[in-house]
Design an enzyme around this catalytic site. Structure first.
Site, short mmCIF file in Angstrom:
data_model
loop_
_atom_site.label_atom_id
_atom_site.label_comp_id
_atom_site.label_asym_id
_atom_site.label_seq_id
_atom_site.Cartn_x
_atom_site.Cartn_y
_atom_site.Cartn_z
N LYS A 1 -9.78 -0.43 10.67
CA LYS A 1 -10.06 -1.46 10.06
C LYS A 1 -10.21 -2.87 10.96
CE LYS A 1 -6.86 0.08 6.32
NZ LYS A 1 -7.70 0.11 5.19
N HIS B 1 0.92 -1.23 -0.19
CA HIS B 1 -0.24 0.16 -0.28
C HIS B 1 0.81 1.29 -0.04
CE1 HIS B 1 -2.77 3.05 1.86
NE2 HIS B 1 -3.70 2.35 1.41
N GLN C 1 -4.04 -4.43 7.00
CA GLN C 1 -4.98 -5.43 6.89
C GLN C 1 -4.95 -6.57 7.70
OE1 GLN C 1 -7.45 -5.22 4.62
NE2 GLN C 1 -6.91 -3.16 3.92
N ASP D 1 3.54 -3.55 7.91
CA ASP D 1 2.38 -2.97 7.90
C ASP D 1 1.29 -3.93 8.25
OD1 ASP D 1 -0.19 -2.02 7.04
OD2 ASP D 1 0.65 -1.17 5.16
N CYS E 1 -4.63 2.28 -3.63
CA CYS E 1 -3.62 2.78 -3.06
C CYS E 1 -2.51 1.85 -3.15
CB CYS E 1 -3.63 3.34 -1.71
SG CYS E 1 -5.27 4.33 -1.22
N1 PMP Z 1 -1.74 -0.29 4.58
C1 PMP Z 1 -2.73 -0.86 4.05
C2 PMP Z 1 -2.27 -2.62 3.78
C3 PMP Z 1 -3.87 -0.57 4.06
O1 PMP Z 1 -5.03 -1.37 3.49
C4 PMP Z 1 -4.12 0.76 4.54
C5 PMP Z 1 -5.64 1.31 4.49
N2 PMP Z 1 -6.33 1.14 3.08
C6 PMP Z 1 -3.06 1.50 4.89
C7 PMP Z 1 -1.92 0.97 5.26
C8 PMP Z 1 -3.28 2.94 5.52
O2 PMP Z 1 -4.05 2.58 6.75
P1 PMP Z 1 -4.59 4.24 7.41
O3 PMP Z 1 -5.28 5.00 6.31
O4 PMP Z 1 -5.59 3.86 8.44
O5 PMP Z 1 -3.39 4.68 7.74
#
Ligand code: PMP
Length: 402
Positions: free
Chosen positions: A222, A119, A199, A196, A358
């Site tokens: 999440k 991401h 997910q 990270d 993203c």
């Molecule tokens: N990493 C992953 C794999 C994600 O899916 C997301 C959220 N779409 C993020 C990071 C970023 O999370 P946040 O927007 O809550 O900071």
């Protein structure tokens, strides 16, 4: 006592009382009643803020705020609650590591290995840092199974590698790389590892000590928790050596016009009035989740994704990007643009996400301009799958005729 009864679980989510089918839990999960109650109680009944005032209500709040740190630490099996830093979310947690841990030590020519599945939150902070220091970002490419190709790691890691950045679970495919193997290889090369967990956290228990994770980040929203609260876990000795990144109230012990001395971790990294409501809400969510059999819940969501994938496979041009045992199903319908499809799905009351998620480098690796993504959660039902399949059939008919 852990259990999972789908109807009871679903009953905890008032947002589901509205007509409509929610299949966008990978973007953010719906919020359970316990979180709503805890947040309402916080704003209706609490007084004061944390770590500042000495009257009873403020002291009590400080106790809850710090107790929640212990709760999160035990959820991910961190040995020390002080290795839990509150952040706004995964993105902020990763930026904190980039700015405060890697930034001060990154030299020209140093390398950061980042998987192609990341991401943007686990790519751009490293890219920004590498660009500002003349360091190199090295791509860990995808293998044929669309997971980061860990067999490439021995040739990509070397004594210039400072960090390996890897996601616990892809938000595009739901694929989970073998973290233990990747972390062992990175450590053998003398590099640290940023995982990270945005997910991954909601799908399986994570043990940061067993996996020997250096840095782990996740977001409350999440994980059935509030928006605007997240967590950075870091090994205590790493946090100890990191300078503060935001300056302000409560990150210091003394300040005058000549300088300041900093608090120990984690408070060193929590300048300003924190998101106490977020912490209290996340804590209530974790209390509730502790009673749920998360493995059974995960099997339920994956079962729904299995059925959806099987039924959608009959649609013309259907191609799935779903990893095995994933509760999210990314797919394309060849010849139809994902945005057109998702717009028609919205008209049928089915909420899912379409686009690049993203994860533009991953889209390039998959050779697509975007995908549709139905992400199932334990509050979804077979009726939701049927609604998705019906709505997609309709969309294909309409767009196919266009
Ligand atoms: N990493 C992953 C794999 C994600 O899916 C997301 C959220 N779409 C993020 C990071 C970023 O999370 P946040 O927007 O809550 O900071």
């Amino acid at each position: 006592m852990h259990n999972f009864y789908p109807a009871d679980f679903r009953g905890q989510f008032p947002a589901l009382q509205d007509a409509g089918v929610y299949l966008d839990s990978a973007a953010t999960t719906l919020k359970p009643q316990c979180l709503i109650d805890a947040t309402a109680a916080f704003y209706s009944l609490s007084a004061g803020t944390v770590h500042r005032s000495h009257y009873a209500a403020a002291r009590e709040l400080t106790g809850r705020y710090e107790q929640a740190r212990t709760q999160v630490a035990s959820w991910i099996n961190a040995a020390d609650p002080h290795s839990i830093v509150w952040t706004r979310g995964t993105t902020e947690a990763i930026n904190l590591v980039a700015q405060s841990w890697l930034g001060p030590q990154l030299r020209p020519g140093d390398e950061i290995v980042v998987s192609e599945a990341e991401h943007h939150a686990n790519l751009v902070p490293w890219l920004m840092l590498a660009q500002s220091r003349n360091a190199k970002l090295i791509k860990l490419p995808l293998a044929a199974d669309r997971l980061p190709d860990l067999t490439m790691l021995p040739q990509l890691l070397n004594d210039k590698t400072r960090l390996l950045a890897l996601g616990q679970m892809s938000n595009v495919t739901g694929g989970r790389p073998a973290l233990e193997q990747a972390i062992t290889l990175a450590h053998q090369a003398g590099a640290k590892v940023m995982i990270d967990g945005a997910q991954g956290i909601v799908h399986a228990r994570t043990d940061v000590q067993a996996l020997d994770i250096d840095f782990y980040a996740f977001s409350g929203h999440k994980f059935y928790g509030p928006m605007g609260i997240g967590v950075l876990y870091a090994k205590p000795e790493l946090l100890e050596a990191m300078p503060p990144w935001h300056g302000g109230g409560k990150m210091l012990t003394r300040v005058d016009f000549d300088g300041f001395t900093v608090q120990p971790p984690p408070w060193r990294f929590e300048a300003g009035t924190p998101n106490v409501a977020g912490v209290v809400g996340l804590s209530a969510t974790l209390d509730w989740l502790a009673s749920i059999d998360m493995d059974a819940a995960e099997r339920w969501s994956c079962g729904l994704a299995d059925i959806a994938e099987e039924q959608l496979a009959t649609l013309p041009g259907f191609r799935s990007f779903r990893a095995s045992n994933a509760s999210l199903l990314s797919f394309e319908l060849a010849g139809l643009h994902h945005h057109d499809v998702v717009t028609l799905l919205a008209e049928s009351g089915v909420a899912l996400r379409a686009g690049q998620h993203c994860a533009q480098p991953m889209m390039q690796a998959l050779g697509v301009s975007g995908t549709l993504r139905a992400s199932f959660a334990p509050y979804n039902t077979l009726q939701d799958v049927e609604a998705l399949v019906r709505a997609l059939r309709l969309a294909v008919d309409l767009l196919g005729d266009a």
